[in-house]
Write a protein that holds these residues in place. Structure first.
Motif, mmCIF file in Angstrom:
data_model
loop_
_atom_site.group_PDB
_atom_site.id
_atom_site.type_symbol
_atom_site.label_atom_id
_atom_site.label_comp_id
_atom_site.label_asym_id
_atom_site.label_seq_id
_atom_site.Cartn_x
_atom_site.Cartn_y
_atom_site.Cartn_z
ATOM 1 N N LEU A 16 118.779 36.207 -59.798
ATOM 2 C CA LEU A 16 117.714 35.330 -60.213
ATOM 3 C C LEU A 16 117.404 34.278 -59.097
ATOM 4 O O LEU A 16 116.204 34.158 -58.668
ATOM 5 C CB LEU A 16 118.158 34.733 -61.568
ATOM 6 N N THR A 17 118.460 33.879 -58.335
ATOM 7 C CA THR A 17 118.318 32.752 -57.602
ATOM 8 C C THR A 17 117.421 33.148 -56.214
ATOM 9 O O THR A 17 116.353 32.829 -55.728
ATOM 10 C CB THR A 17 119.465 32.158 -57.053
ATOM 11 N N THR A 18 117.819 34.605 -55.817
ATOM 12 C CA THR A 18 117.207 35.147 -54.595
ATOM 13 C C THR A 18 115.997 35.563 -55.040
ATOM 14 O O THR A 18 115.154 35.206 -54.017
ATOM 15 C CB THR A 18 118.302 36.244 -54.150
ATOM 16 N N VAL A 19 115.608 36.211 -56.244
ATOM 17 C CA VAL A 19 114.338 36.616 -56.549
ATOM 18 C C VAL A 19 113.353 35.164 -56.647
ATOM 19 O O VAL A 19 112.210 35.508 -56.020
ATOM 20 C CB VAL A 19 114.270 37.310 -57.923
ATOM 21 N N LEU A 20 113.736 34.207 -57.179
ATOM 22 C CA LEU A 20 112.942 32.941 -57.075
ATOM 23 C C LEU A 20 112.702 32.273 -55.903
ATOM 24 O O LEU A 20 111.560 32.382 -55.516
ATOM 25 C CB LEU A 20 113.916 31.820 -58.150
ATOM 26 N N PHE A 170 99.539 26.408 -54.484
ATOM 27 C CA PHE A 170 100.654 25.929 -53.687
ATOM 28 C C PHE A 170 101.390 25.112 -54.696
ATOM 29 O O PHE A 170 102.731 25.081 -54.557
ATOM 30 C CB PHE A 170 100.052 24.950 -52.572
ATOM 31 N N LEU A 171 100.674 24.342 -55.817
ATOM 32 C CA LEU A 171 101.430 23.582 -56.639
ATOM 33 C C LEU A 171 102.416 24.361 -57.547
ATOM 34 O O LEU A 171 103.396 23.828 -58.063
ATOM 35 C CB LEU A 171 100.491 22.796 -57.645
ATOM 36 N N LEU A 172 102.289 25.699 -57.560
ATOM 37 C CA LEU A 172 102.957 26.564 -58.440
ATOM 38 C C LEU A 172 104.415 26.795 -57.885
ATOM 39 O O LEU A 172 105.302 27.113 -58.469
ATOM 40 C CB LEU A 172 102.407 28.199 -58.384
ATOM 41 N N ASN A 173 104.474 26.310 -56.532
ATOM 42 C CA ASN A 173 105.904 26.522 -55.798
ATOM 43 C C ASN A 173 106.655 25.561 -56.419
ATOM 44 O O ASN A 173 107.914 25.537 -56.336
ATOM 45 C CB ASN A 173 105.823 26.378 -54.611
ATOM 46 N N VAL A 174 106.379 24.483 -56.837
ATOM 47 C CA VAL A 174 107.190 23.172 -57.122
ATOM 48 C C VAL A 174 107.996 23.521 -58.413
ATOM 49 O O VAL A 174 109.377 23.336 -58.330
ATOM 50 C CB VAL A 174 106.153 21.974 -57.378
ATOM 51 N N PRO A 175 107.495 24.020 -59.573
ATOM 52 C CA PRO A 175 108.406 24.368 -60.406
ATOM 53 C C PRO A 175 109.402 25.519 -60.422
ATOM 54 O O PRO A 175 110.296 25.606 -60.870
ATOM 55 C CB PRO A 175 107.523 24.622 -61.734
ATOM 56 N N LEU A 176 108.736 26.235 -59.369
ATOM 57 C CA LEU A 176 110.019 27.442 -58.987
ATOM 58 C C LEU A 176 111.032 27.028 -58.326
ATOM 59 O O LEU A 176 111.943 27.507 -58.499
ATOM 60 C CB LEU A 176 108.922 28.577 -58.389
ATOM 61 N N ALA A 177 110.617 25.928 -57.663
ATOM 62 C CA ALA A 177 111.745 25.315 -56.804
ATOM 63 C C ALA A 177 112.859 24.514 -57.771
ATOM 64 O O ALA A 177 113.840 24.585 -57.501
ATOM 65 C CB ALA A 177 111.405 24.438 -55.723
ATOM 66 N N LEU A 178 112.115 23.807 -58.651
ATOM 67 C CA LEU A 178 112.997 23.095 -59.580
ATOM 68 C C LEU A 178 113.919 23.839 -60.239
ATOM 69 O O LEU A 178 114.973 23.133 -60.918
ATOM 70 C CB LEU A 178 111.904 22.213 -60.304
ATOM 71 N N LEU A 179 113.580 25.265 -60.515
ATOM 72 C CA LEU A 179 114.429 26.209 -61.278
ATOM 73 C C LEU A 179 115.295 26.692 -60.455
ATOM 74 O O LEU A 179 116.287 26.724 -60.716
ATOM 75 C CB LEU A 179 113.393 27.221 -61.854
ATOM 76 N N CYS A 180 114.911 27.027 -59.435
ATOM 77 C CA CYS A 180 115.756 27.934 -58.156
ATOM 78 C C CYS A 180 117.151 27.006 -57.828
ATOM 79 O O CYS A 180 118.176 27.731 -57.759
ATOM 80 C CB CYS A 180 114.985 28.221 -57.069
ATOM 81 N N VAL A 181 116.704 25.799 -57.421
ATOM 82 C CA VAL A 181 117.773 24.810 -56.604
ATOM 83 C C VAL A 181 118.873 24.673 -57.631
ATOM 84 O O VAL A 181 119.950 24.924 -57.266
ATOM 85 C CB VAL A 181 117.188 23.648 -56.230
ATOM 86 N N PRO A 182 118.795 24.200 -58.825
ATOM 87 C CA PRO A 182 119.914 23.953 -59.706
ATOM 88 C C PRO A 182 120.875 25.268 -60.075
ATOM 89 O O PRO A 182 122.001 25.176 -59.929
ATOM 90 C CB PRO A 182 119.610 23.513 -60.864
ATOM 91 N N VAL A 183 120.258 26.254 -60.064
ATOM 92 C CA VAL A 183 120.732 27.695 -60.300
ATOM 93 C C VAL A 183 121.579 28.003 -59.096
ATOM 94 O O VAL A 183 122.854 28.484 -59.269
ATOM 95 C CB VAL A 183 119.781 28.876 -60.835
ATOM 96 N N ALA A 184 121.148 27.680 -57.954
ATOM 97 C CA ALA A 184 121.733 28.031 -56.649
ATOM 98 C C ALA A 184 123.065 27.223 -56.479
ATOM 99 O O ALA A 184 124.159 27.849 -56.265
ATOM 100 C CB ALA A 184 120.949 27.970 -55.257
ATOM 101 N N LEU A 185 122.801 25.987 -56.615
ATOM 102 C CA LEU A 185 123.877 24.955 -56.617
ATOM 103 C C LEU A 185 125.135 25.288 -57.443
ATOM 104 O O LEU A 185 126.205 25.142 -57.387
ATOM 105 C CB LEU A 185 123.546 23.447 -56.774
ATOM 106 N N ARG A 186 124.723 25.847 -58.747
ATOM 107 C CA ARG A 186 125.681 26.067 -59.998
ATOM 108 C C ARG A 186 126.472 27.242 -59.811
ATOM 109 O O ARG A 186 127.604 27.390 -60.021
ATOM 110 C CB ARG A 186 125.143 25.612 -61.305
ATOM 111 N N HIS A 187 125.690 28.413 -59.445
ATOM 112 C CA HIS A 187 126.183 29.688 -59.685
ATOM 113 C C HIS A 187 126.231 30.447 -58.160
ATOM 114 O O HIS A 187 127.066 31.514 -58.329
ATOM 115 C CB HIS A 187 125.341 30.595 -60.483
#
Length: 499
Positions: A16-20, A170-187
């Motif tokens: 999921l992280t890499t896809v996001l 462009f703004l659509l990238n912001v929520p994608l990043a907010l979802l991607c980063v916590p998942v990456a750091l945790r998993h």
């Protein structure tokens, strides 16, 4: 040895992280062109500003992507990936809030820096985390989702441009990043390449980016024919010479020149330059042609190009298998010729054009040409050098493809005689578009001739691509390989495919 299994919860989170992460770059690569006419009207921007909106991103991405992969190997792939995602999101926010064209162009350049950090890391995380028995399937799933994203991108982008507005591209990238980063750091587990050593070739990366930037500026501003433009062009060529000199002298260069001792590798990169120059110019101008001249909405223009993506997703794996059986010479000759025929058929696409009678036949021929050449091109790049240098070869080929698209977007309007305000006039743009398609077709014919004269079958024991299906057509096909550059890349990059 990496030991995460794909079926485990952690494996699914990593996927999921890499896809996001890759989806952020993918969405921008497939939808920004669709938004260009609306951006021009809203910001009162001329054609040069629209060229820079595309090229500022491509410039920093092409110039820094090799360095970005090396940073991941040295300091941690997850860390650099996360930094890239955050950087990309912050730059995307700035793009979405840009009050004028100058700020938008600067923000796009910053986006490219973020892309150079996150793009190599996306597939590198899969390769560094998953058990070898699951890695192929993980790459296939990751790239398959990328292919779906490539198909959905034009719908999403067109809907955003016609609905909430181009800023949401462009703004659509912001929520994608907010979802991607916590998942990456945790998993996602951290990984490094213990073999990474020596200094970074920052000077080489800087000179390469400087050369591309100066030449691009000179080409875009060449209409003025001023002394400053001439001096900029000369400075760009001098920077290119200095780049070659530095790469030749450094003990650990970003782009070792001895790799070009392989005649096959040099030849396939020449073909890449021709092919992706034509693709870059085509996709930049065609979405404007469909909106300004034919009268499509942004959604209609984005959707109209879907057949090329569909053909890539459905047939490129079989094309790769055919290339393995008969060798790359025929596919790399026939493919560009088919693409050239498709671009010549685009000469019929003008005011009052019918989609079924005029647009669709051209796109189908073009798509078949892409299907024919893209997968064998990737395989030939990998097969033209020693297995240990496959990652380096893939990275250089990626940079060549991006640089070709960058130069094409800068030079093609100039060569076609397209004025600063041409995109505001359907008649003027249509005339210049026809000349541009002729130029693109000519460049593709040159690529076909180079392939026919120089490309030969790789050795039977050479490395084969893990990714066999390509889904994005506006960006270069890339192959993941952990090598000395750390450039683990995507089949179709900022846009990809199926395994």
């Amino acid at each position: 040895m990496p030991d995460v299994r794909l079926a485990s919860p952690q494996g699914k989170w990593i996927l999921l992280t890499t896809v996001l992460g890759s989806s952020m770059a993918l969405l921008d690569s497939t939808v920004v062109n669709v938004a260009l006419p609306r951006i021009g009207r809203d910001l009162d921007a001329d054609l040069a500003a629209l060229q820079w909106t595309v090229n500022a991103y491509m410039l920093t991405l092409a110039g820094l992507i090799l360095l970005g992969g090396s940073l991941g190997d040295r300091y941690g792939r997850r860390k650099v990936f996360v930094v890239g995602v955050l950087w990309f999101a912050a730059a995307s926010l700035l793009c979405g809030l840009a009050p004028n064209a100058g700020v938008l162009v600067a923000a796009r350049a910053l986006q490219g820096v973020g892309g150079a950090l996150l793009t190599p890391g996306s597939l590198a995380l899969i390769q560094a985390s998953f058990h070898p028995d699951d890695r192929g399937r993980a790459v296939g799933l990751w790239s398959g989702f990328g292919g779906v994203g490539a198909a959905v991108g034009p719908f999403v982008g067109g809907w955003l441009v016609d609905g909430p507005g181009w800023r949401w591209v462009f703004l659509l990238n912001v929520p994608l990043a907010l979802l991607c980063v916590p998942v990456a750091l945790r998993h996602v587990p951290e990984s490094r390449d213990g073999r990474a050593h020596g200094g970074f070739d920052v000077l080489g990366a800087g000179l390469g980016a400087l050369a591309l930037g100066l030449v691009t500026y000179a080409l875009i501003e060449a209409r003025t024919a001023s002394v400053g433009v001439v001096l900029t062009a000369v400075a760009g060529l001098a920077a290119a010479v200095a780049f070659v000199y530095v790469e030749k002298r450094r003990p650990d260069p970003m782009m070792p020149l001895d790799i070009f001792a392989s005649r096959q590798f040099t030849a396939v990169n020449l073909v890449t330059l021709c092919v992706y120059a034509a693709f870059g110019g085509f996709f930049f101008l065609t979405v404007i042609q469909l909106q300004v001249v034919v009268g499509y909405s942004a959604l209609g223009a984005g959707t109209a190009l879907l057949p090329t993506t569909a053909l890539m997703l459905l047939l490129s794996a079989r094309s790769g298998e055919l290339g393995e059986r008969i060798g790359p010479r025929i596919p790399l000759t026939v493919g560009p010729l088919l693409c050239a025929a498709g671009m010549l058929l685009m000469l019929r696409v003008g005011q009052g054009a019918s989609y079924l009678a005029d647009v669709l036949p051209a796109l189908l021929v073009l798509g078949l040409g892409m299907v024919t050449l893209v997968a064998p091109l990737t395989a030939t790049v990998l097969g033209s050098v020693d297995t240990a240098r496959a990652g380096l070869a893939s990275g250089i080929n990626n940079a060549a493809a991006r640089a070709a698209g960058l130069i094409a977007v800068a030079a093609l309007p100039l060569v076609a005689g397209m004025g600063e305000e041409a995109y505001r006039s359907p008649g003027a743009f249509d005339d210049a578009f026809g000349r541009a398609m002729g130029v693109c077709a000519g460049v593709l014919v040159v690529g076909a001739l180079v392939a026919f004269a120089t490309v030969r079958r790789p050795a039977p024991d050479c490395r084969k691509p893990e990714c066999r299906t390509h889904g994005a057509v506006a960006v270069p096909p890339l192959e993941g390989q952990r090598g000395r550059t750390g450039l683990s890349t995507q089949a179709g990059d900022a846009g990809a495919s199926g395994g």
